[in-house]
Scaffold this active site. Structure first.
Site, PDB file in Angstrom:
ATOM      1  N   GLN A  13      -9.752  -1.360   7.321  1.00  0.00           N
ATOM      2  CA  GLN A  13     -11.136  -1.515   6.865  1.00  0.00           C
ATOM      3  C   GLN A  13     -11.535  -2.986   6.958  1.00  0.00           C
ATOM      4  O   GLN A  13     -11.169  -3.776   6.109  1.00  0.00           O
ATOM      5  CB  GLN A  13     -11.256  -1.035   5.413  1.00  0.00           C
ATOM      6  CG  GLN A  13     -12.654  -1.141   4.843  1.00  0.00           C
ATOM      7  CD  GLN A  13     -12.643  -1.259   3.331  1.00  0.00           C
ATOM      8  OE1 GLN A  13     -11.584  -1.403   2.717  1.00  0.00           O
ATOM      9  NE2 GLN A  13     -13.816  -1.202   2.730  1.00  0.00           N
ATOM     10  N   ILE A  21      -7.369   6.374   0.527  1.00  0.00           N
ATOM     11  CA  ILE A  21      -8.559   5.531   0.429  1.00  0.00           C
ATOM     12  C   ILE A  21      -9.299   5.824  -0.872  1.00  0.00           C
ATOM     13  O   ILE A  21      -9.548   6.981  -1.208  1.00  0.00           O
ATOM     14  CB  ILE A  21      -9.478   5.814   1.647  1.00  0.00           C
ATOM     15  CG1 ILE A  21      -8.842   5.255   2.929  1.00  0.00           C
ATOM     16  CG2 ILE A  21     -10.879   5.273   1.430  1.00  0.00           C
ATOM     17  CD1 ILE A  21      -9.571   5.644   4.205  1.00  0.00           C
ATOM     18  N   TYR A  36      -9.995   4.506 -16.268  1.00  0.00           N
ATOM     19  CA  TYR A  36     -10.049   5.117 -14.932  1.00  0.00           C
ATOM     20  C   TYR A  36     -11.458   5.653 -14.648  1.00  0.00           C
ATOM     21  O   TYR A  36     -11.897   5.712 -13.494  1.00  0.00           O
ATOM     22  CB  TYR A  36      -8.976   6.202 -14.817  1.00  0.00           C
ATOM     23  CG  TYR A  36      -8.524   6.433 -13.394  1.00  0.00           C
ATOM     24  CD1 TYR A  36      -7.966   5.417 -12.630  1.00  0.00           C
ATOM     25  CD2 TYR A  36      -8.651   7.685 -12.800  1.00  0.00           C
ATOM     26  CE1 TYR A  36      -7.558   5.630 -11.317  1.00  0.00           C
ATOM     27  CE2 TYR A  36      -8.246   7.911 -11.495  1.00  0.00           C
ATOM     28  CZ  TYR A  36      -7.699   6.878 -10.761  1.00  0.00           C
ATOM     29  OH  TYR A  36      -7.298   7.105  -9.459  1.00  0.00           O
ATOM     30  N   SER A  95       0.839  -1.209   0.000  1.00  0.00           N
ATOM     31  CA  SER A  95       0.000   0.000   0.000  1.00  0.00           C
ATOM     32  C   SER A  95       0.868   1.250   0.000  1.00  0.00           C
ATOM     33  O   SER A  95       1.886   1.314   0.711  1.00  0.00           O
ATOM     34  CB  SER A  95      -0.873   0.033   1.258  1.00  0.00           C
ATOM     35  OG  SER A  95      -1.808  -1.009   1.252  1.00  0.00           O
ATOM     36  N   LYS A 151     -11.608  11.616  -8.339  1.00  0.00           N
ATOM     37  CA  LYS A 151     -10.324  12.251  -7.991  1.00  0.00           C
ATOM     38  C   LYS A 151     -10.351  13.745  -8.325  1.00  0.00           C
ATOM     39  O   LYS A 151      -9.714  14.552  -7.637  1.00  0.00           O
ATOM     40  CB  LYS A 151      -9.161  11.571  -8.726  1.00  0.00           C
ATOM     41  CG  LYS A 151      -8.877  10.129  -8.277  1.00  0.00           C
ATOM     42  CD  LYS A 151      -8.418  10.028  -6.840  1.00  0.00           C
ATOM     43  CE  LYS A 151      -7.828   8.662  -6.521  1.00  0.00           C
ATOM     44  NZ  LYS A 151      -7.669   8.443  -5.073  1.00  0.00           N
ATOM     45  N   LEU A 180      -3.078  -3.336  -4.374  1.00  0.00           N
ATOM     46  CA  LEU A 180      -4.364  -4.036  -4.410  1.00  0.00           C
ATOM     47  C   LEU A 180      -5.407  -3.212  -5.172  1.00  0.00           C
ATOM     48  O   LEU A 180      -6.110  -3.719  -6.046  1.00  0.00           O
ATOM     49  CB  LEU A 180      -4.818  -4.258  -2.964  1.00  0.00           C
ATOM     50  CG  LEU A 180      -5.870  -5.302  -2.698  1.00  0.00           C
ATOM     51  CD1 LEU A 180      -5.371  -6.667  -3.142  1.00  0.00           C
ATOM     52  CD2 LEU A 180      -6.200  -5.335  -1.193  1.00  0.00           C
ATOM     53  N   ALA A 181      -5.502  -1.922  -4.840  1.00  0.00           N
ATOM     54  CA  ALA A 181      -6.507  -1.061  -5.483  1.00  0.00           C
ATOM     55  C   ALA A 181      -6.253  -0.989  -6.985  1.00  0.00           C
ATOM     56  O   ALA A 181      -7.192  -1.035  -7.793  1.00  0.00           O
ATOM     57  CB  ALA A 181      -6.489   0.331  -4.864  1.00  0.00           C
TER      58      ALA A 181
HETATM   59  P1  NAD Z   1      -4.455  -0.177  -1.530  1.00  0.00           P
HETATM   60  O1  NAD Z   1      -5.429  -1.171  -2.024  1.00  0.00           O
HETATM   61  O2  NAD Z   1      -3.244  -0.681  -0.851  1.00  0.00           O
HETATM   62  O3  NAD Z   1      -5.157   0.893  -0.587  1.00  0.00           O
HETATM   63  C1  NAD Z   1      -6.504   1.288  -0.759  1.00  0.00           C
HETATM   64  C2  NAD Z   1      -7.074   1.422   0.627  1.00  0.00           C
HETATM   65  O4  NAD Z   1      -8.412   1.956   0.591  1.00  0.00           O
HETATM   66  C3  NAD Z   1      -7.187   0.053   1.334  1.00  0.00           C
HETATM   67  O5  NAD Z   1      -6.469   0.095   2.546  1.00  0.00           O
HETATM   68  C4  NAD Z   1      -8.665  -0.095   1.581  1.00  0.00           C
HETATM   69  O6  NAD Z   1      -8.956  -0.778   2.796  1.00  0.00           O
HETATM   70  C5  NAD Z   1      -9.100   1.358   1.659  1.00  0.00           C
HETATM   71  N1  NAD Z   1     -10.550   1.520   1.521  1.00  0.00           N
HETATM   72  C6  NAD Z   1     -11.330   1.275   0.438  1.00  0.00           C
HETATM   73  N2  NAD Z   1     -12.632   1.484   0.744  1.00  0.00           N
HETATM   74  C7  NAD Z   1     -12.663   1.898   2.062  1.00  0.00           C
HETATM   75  C8  NAD Z   1     -13.700   2.248   2.962  1.00  0.00           C
HETATM   76  N3  NAD Z   1     -14.997   2.202   2.609  1.00  0.00           N
HETATM   77  N4  NAD Z   1     -13.363   2.608   4.228  1.00  0.00           N
HETATM   78  C9  NAD Z   1     -12.067   2.634   4.631  1.00  0.00           C
HETATM   79  N5  NAD Z   1     -11.041   2.302   3.809  1.00  0.00           N
HETATM   80  C10 NAD Z   1     -11.337   1.929   2.542  1.00  0.00           C
HETATM   81  O7  NAD Z   1      -4.037   0.659  -2.839  1.00  0.00           O
HETATM   82  P2  NAD Z   1      -3.203   2.014  -3.042  1.00  0.00           P
HETATM   83  O8  NAD Z   1      -2.866   2.037  -4.477  1.00  0.00           O
HETATM   84  O9  NAD Z   1      -2.131   2.127  -2.033  1.00  0.00           O
HETATM   85  O10 NAD Z   1      -4.315   3.135  -2.803  1.00  0.00           O
HETATM   86  C11 NAD Z   1      -4.171   4.211  -1.889  1.00  0.00           C
HETATM   87  C12 NAD Z   1      -4.578   5.520  -2.562  1.00  0.00           C
HETATM   88  O11 NAD Z   1      -3.632   5.842  -3.561  1.00  0.00           O
HETATM   89  C13 NAD Z   1      -5.944   5.484  -3.243  1.00  0.00           C
HETATM   90  O12 NAD Z   1      -6.597   6.727  -3.019  1.00  0.00           O
HETATM   91  C14 NAD Z   1      -5.573   5.366  -4.701  1.00  0.00           C
HETATM   92  O13 NAD Z   1      -6.563   5.878  -5.568  1.00  0.00           O
HETATM   93  C15 NAD Z   1      -4.332   6.234  -4.718  1.00  0.00           C
HETATM   94  N6  NAD Z   1      -3.461   6.096  -5.892  1.00  0.00           N
HETATM   95  C16 NAD Z   1      -3.006   4.871  -6.277  1.00  0.00           C
HETATM   96  C17 NAD Z   1      -2.188   4.772  -7.387  1.00  0.00           C
HETATM   97  C18 NAD Z   1      -1.682   3.419  -7.860  1.00  0.00           C
HETATM   98  O14 NAD Z   1      -1.284   3.296  -9.008  1.00  0.00           O
HETATM   99  N7  NAD Z   1      -1.665   2.413  -6.999  1.00  0.00           N
HETATM  100  C19 NAD Z   1      -1.804   5.920  -8.093  1.00  0.00           C
HETATM  101  C20 NAD Z   1      -2.269   7.158  -7.666  1.00  0.00           C
HETATM  102  C21 NAD Z   1      -3.104   7.238  -6.562  1.00  0.00           C
END
Ligand code: NAD
Length: 275
Positions: free
Chosen positions: A49, A101, A164, A28, A171, A203-204
């Site tokens: 979560q 999140i 997306y 994450s 976003k 994961l996301a």
């Molecule tokens: P990740 O899956 O590790 O983290 C996503 C988190 O969101 C998880 O911990 C999940 O439990 C939480 N979540 C989802 N629904 C929820 C809810 N209802 N209540 C509480 N928590 C909730 O994936 P990540 O990529 O680390 O995502 C973290 C952030 O980074 C997100 O906002 C994602 O959009 C953003 N992001 C990711 C990328 C990428 O390429 N991975 C790029 C830019 C931005």
């Protein structure tokens, strides 16, 4: 500490206490930023979560000396209230919050945006955009010495990125709310910023259609000719949450190896159809 996120230890976050929301596992983005804060002496609390993630988050939290690990689903107002009530009782104050999140039905992270359902639009907006405002509402009264709020965003807010879809719209709302929150909270010396990360295998991200193609494209076409690492995002997240960024608020800070500046395929990038 994982090798990727390792950085020189220091004291930039010493004496600061903050909440990390959005760790699902050690890949994450929120975890990379947590490691960077820990390396600089910051004290952390975590939310998870649902029970399934509790057993992943607890050992990670313990590895950075934290035993404040609280359940929170942002769609459940009572669980959000309980987190901030616990922090008030335990710490009395708060210096920073990281919000990492996002959620959308993965069936709608492929195909056409125009086909987005009203239900998934509302849910994606609630979890991925509004929840940051809900967090800010509850963090503000605890940030009695000022503070820093950071959320995670992506280029799909500003430009069309294939697949997306509704997440790009959410976003965009999140980035706009960063600016409005920065104005509202600035007089209390609370800064609010977005970190726009390049694509990372989490994961996301696995829910986004053709994600491997997006990763390859960014690697071949970003000015640094690579994808971002946990250390890149961890260091920049720590910077925004620290006093180093004391004059920065309302900003969307890109940590994407420069990809957002590029208008077309790099001259040395192979034709993507042959890769
Ligand atoms: P990740 O899956 O590790 O983290 C996503 C988190 O969101 C998880 O911990 C999940 O439990 C939480 N979540 C989802 N629904 C929820 C809810 N209802 N209540 C509480 N928590 C909730 O994936 P990540 O990529 O680390 O995502 C973290 C952030 O980074 C997100 O906002 C994602 O959009 C953003 N992001 C990711 C990328 C990428 O390429 N991975 C790029 C830019 C931005």
């Amino acid at each position: 500490m994982s090798e990727d996120a390792s950085m020189t230890a220091g004291s930039l976050m010493r004496g600061k206490k903050g909440l990390i929301m959005g760790v699902a596992n050690d890949r994450s983005i929120a975890w990379g930023i947590s490691e960077a804060i820990h390396a600089q002496g910051g004290e952390l609390a975590f939310t998870y979560q649902g029970e399934a993630l509790k057993k992943r988050v607890e050992p990670l939290a313990a590895s950075v000396g934290s035993d404040i690990v609280l359940p929170c689903d942002v769609t459940d107002t009572a669980s959000l209230d309980a987190v901030f009530a616990t922090l008030k009782d335990t710490w009395g104050k708060l210096d920073f919050v990281l919000h990492a999140i996002a959620y959308s039905d993965k069936e709608e992270l492929k195909g056409r945006y125009v086909d987005t359902s009203a239900e998934n639009f509302a849910q994606s907006m609630m979890i991925s955009a509004y929840s940051f405002t809900a967090v800010a509402q509850r963090a503000e009264p605890l940030m009695t010495d000022g503070g820093s709020l950071v959320t995670l965003t992506y280029l799909g807010a500003e430009r069309v990125i294939p697949h997306y879809n509704v997440m790009g719209v959410a976003k965009a709302a999140l980035e706009a709310s960063v600016r409005y929150l920065a104005e509202d909270l600035g007089r209390s010396d609370i800064r609010v910023n977005g970190l726009s990360a390049g694509p990372m295998k989490t994961l996301a991200a696995s829910g986004i259609g053709d994600f491997r193609y997006i990763l390859k494209w960014n690697e071949l076409n970003s000015p640094l000719r690579r994808n971002v690492s946990m250390a890149d995002v961890g260091g920049a997240g720590m910077y925004l949450l620290s006093d180093l960024a004391s004059g920065v608020t309302g900003e969307t800070h890109h940590v994407d190896c420069g990809y957002h500046t590029v208008g077309m395929k790099a001259v040395d990038a192979p034709d993507i159809s042959t890769v």
